[in-house]
Motif scaffolding. Sequence first.
Motif, short mmCIF file in Angstrom:
data_model
loop_
_atom_site.label_atom_id
_atom_site.label_comp_id
_atom_site.label_asym_id
_atom_site.label_seq_id
_atom_site.Cartn_x
_atom_site.Cartn_y
_atom_site.Cartn_z
N LYS A 67 0.82 -1.22 0.01
CA LYS A 67 -0.09 0.00 -0.02
C LYS A 67 0.94 1.32 0.05
N VAL A 68 2.05 1.51 0.61
CA VAL A 68 2.73 2.42 0.74
C VAL A 68 3.62 2.45 -0.63
N GLU A 69 3.85 1.46 -1.28
CA GLU A 69 4.47 1.84 -2.62
C GLU A 69 3.57 2.16 -3.67
N ALA A 70 2.29 1.82 -3.46
CA ALA A 70 1.40 2.17 -4.35
C ALA A 70 0.82 3.84 -4.16
N LEU A 71 0.84 4.19 -3.00
CA LEU A 71 0.73 5.56 -2.44
C LEU A 71 1.99 6.53 -3.11
#
Length: 105
Positions: free
Chosen positions: A73-77
């Motif tokens: 999720k962090v990488e997608a954000l």
Amino acid sequence: MKKSHGSAFQAPQIELAQCQICRGKAFIKGVFYDLACIQCNASGWVVAETGEALQLHDLVMQLSFKLQEAQRKVEALKRASTTSIGKHYELNNRLGAGGSNYTGD
């Protein structure tokens, strides 16, 4: 029914919830010092359906699943935030003089 021998090929992902006793902090307040929560084995997480603590080897695996999900999720954000900045400058927002693009610089 299909025959199988040995352990499963993939570990099942168990839905976890915060411990209600320690509220996910893994410790409870004692009179003089903090005590490890015995309800959740001092992890802060229990099985969502039953409220029981996981065995330590299962807990490590389930927490690894949660960490990997959070990292995705962090990488997608991060990817979404870097692309949106560039798009702001490329699109015409018609806020400048004569309907031209205004970037605020």
